[in-house]
Design an enzyme around this catalytic site. Structure first.
Site, short mmCIF file in Angstrom:
data_model
loop_
_atom_site.label_atom_id
_atom_site.label_comp_id
_atom_site.label_asym_id
_atom_site.label_seq_id
_atom_site.Cartn_x
_atom_site.Cartn_y
_atom_site.Cartn_z
N MET A 27 18.21 31.48 -6.22
CA MET A 27 17.89 32.48 -4.86
C MET A 27 18.67 32.09 -4.12
SD MET A 27 13.77 33.35 -4.94
CE MET A 27 13.68 31.80 -4.29
N GLY A 28 20.15 31.57 -3.88
CA GLY A 28 20.96 31.25 -3.32
C GLY A 28 20.62 29.68 -3.07
N ALA A 29 21.60 29.42 -1.93
CA ALA A 29 21.69 27.94 -1.66
C ALA A 29 21.49 26.95 -2.71
CB ALA A 29 19.54 27.69 -0.64
N HIS A 34 21.43 23.35 -9.44
CA HIS A 34 22.28 24.66 -9.24
C HIS A 34 23.38 24.40 -10.56
CE1 HIS A 34 19.66 26.22 -5.84
NE2 HIS A 34 19.08 26.85 -7.44
N GLN A 61 8.03 38.07 -4.88
CA GLN A 61 7.27 36.09 -4.73
C GLN A 61 6.83 35.57 -3.94
OE1 GLN A 61 10.74 35.74 -6.99
NE2 GLN A 61 10.61 33.56 -6.68
N ASP A 151 10.69 23.79 -12.16
CA ASP A 151 10.02 24.33 -12.31
C ASP A 151 9.30 24.64 -13.14
OD1 ASP A 151 10.35 26.10 -9.01
OD2 ASP A 151 12.53 25.86 -10.26
N SER A 187 16.20 23.65 -2.76
CA SER A 187 16.89 23.90 -1.54
C SER A 187 16.03 23.94 0.02
CB SER A 187 17.29 25.94 -1.82
OG SER A 187 18.21 26.25 -2.51
#
Length: 330
Positions: A27-29, A34, A61, A151, A187
């Protein structure tokens, strides 16, 4: 390597494919966690393959009152990190590209597992997560997709969806990346004040305490099996710091390896002590679960388990977990 920035599925599908395509969904950041996923994807895809990183903040979500609006959008920085880690392309579609015509009326249901732990705290979260993962798997058409083990429940559900619905893609979990002080990279860590960050460390410290208790129990039982059922057994047990267990060495040697109750108690003690901090962590759950369905494990459990914790520190909600193996070979 120059990493291409793609905005539409048409642009992605127009790329010539050689070898395997590995996809990392974000989701970026982006941060080092990552980057580790991307580097692992690069190794899997090889020089002839392709690594695609998706950057999409999925509105499905995020529940009411969650941080959709303030979730960081840092595409320029994300592109740089992806490029340095070895990505061939960043696919950053708009909401309209992913959900043409608005929110989808047909969605993936996470089933019973999706209602436990994170799902109980965030109703509907996993339905939204699985729906966008299904969409992105169809849009990116990978051979392999990589997700972080931080996660853990998300990873378990994605694996189950891919298996149950015959997605024909290999799902790979990559170990959690931590900062030097043990805090799992996220993030959301950027939202923490210095004081809140000190409190946040209680989450990983609780997990490590449970892990260390488990390791000590396993060492105790292994030692108990090695020495005769005599006074020497009790002395050997006592020598490794388990005087209470040494009082009944036979019972210790024959007891269930690992002791889930002991693991939970050790982790809980750290969180109880953290309740005196300012601000204190607002605990959502501490659970020791079977990763196949995320139900709590019993005292006779053997195999891989996940010790998981979630709490809110200030206004920031954090999750963390570690895997444990119960049932050492006799």
């Amino acid at each position: 390597m120059t990493t291409a920035l793609l905005r539409t599925a048409e642009e992605l599908h127009a790329r010539v494919r050689n070898g395997r395509r590995a996809v990392v969904m974000t989701m970026g950041a982006l941060h080092e966690g990552h980057a580790t996923l991307i580097r692992t994807a690069r190794e899997i895809a090889g020089d002839q393959g392709e690594v695609v990183v998706t950057v999409f903040v999925n509105p499905l979500q995020f529940g009411k009152g969650e941080d959709l609006d303030r979730y960081p959008r840092t595409l320029d920085a994300d592109l740089k990190i992806a490029e340095e880690a070895g990505a061939d392309a960043v696919f950053a579609p708009s909401v309209d590209e992913v959900y043409p015509g608005g929110e989808p009326q047909v969605r993936i249901s996470a089933g019973p597992m999706g209602g436990r732990l994170e799902g109980a705290t965030r109703p509907g979260h996993f339905d939204g997560m699985l729906t966008v993962v299904a969409k992105l798997l169809h849009l990116t058409r990978p051979d392999v997709a990589l997700y972080g083990q931080k996660d853990a429940q998300q990873l378990a559900l994605i694996r189950r969806m891919a298996r149950d619905l015959n997605f024909g893609v290999e799902i790979v979990g990559v170990p959690t990346v931590r900062e030097e002080d043990g805090l799992a990279l996220s993030s959301r860590n950027r939202y923490l004040s210095p004081q809140e960050r000190r409190t946040a460390l209680a989450l990983s410290q609780a997990l490590f305490a449970g892990r260390d208790r488990h390791a000590a129990q396993e060492a105790l039982r292994a030692r108990a099996r090695e020495v005769p059922a005599t006074r020497a057994r009790a002395e050997a047990l006592s020598a490794i710091g388990e005087s209470r267990a040494a009082a009944d060495a036979h019972a210790v040697a024959k007891s269930v390896p690992g002791g889930p109750a002991g693991v939970r108690a050790a982790a809980r003690l750290v969180l109880d002590e953290a309740a005196r901090l300012q601000p204190p962590p607002a605990l959502d759950y501490l659970a020791l679960v079977d990763p196949s369905d995320f139900t709590e494990v019993g005292e006779d459990f053997t195999g891989e388990a996940v010790l998981a914790v979630a709490a809110r520190v200030g206004t920031t909600r954090l999750i963390d977990n570690i895997p444990l193996i119960f049932g050492a070979a006799p």
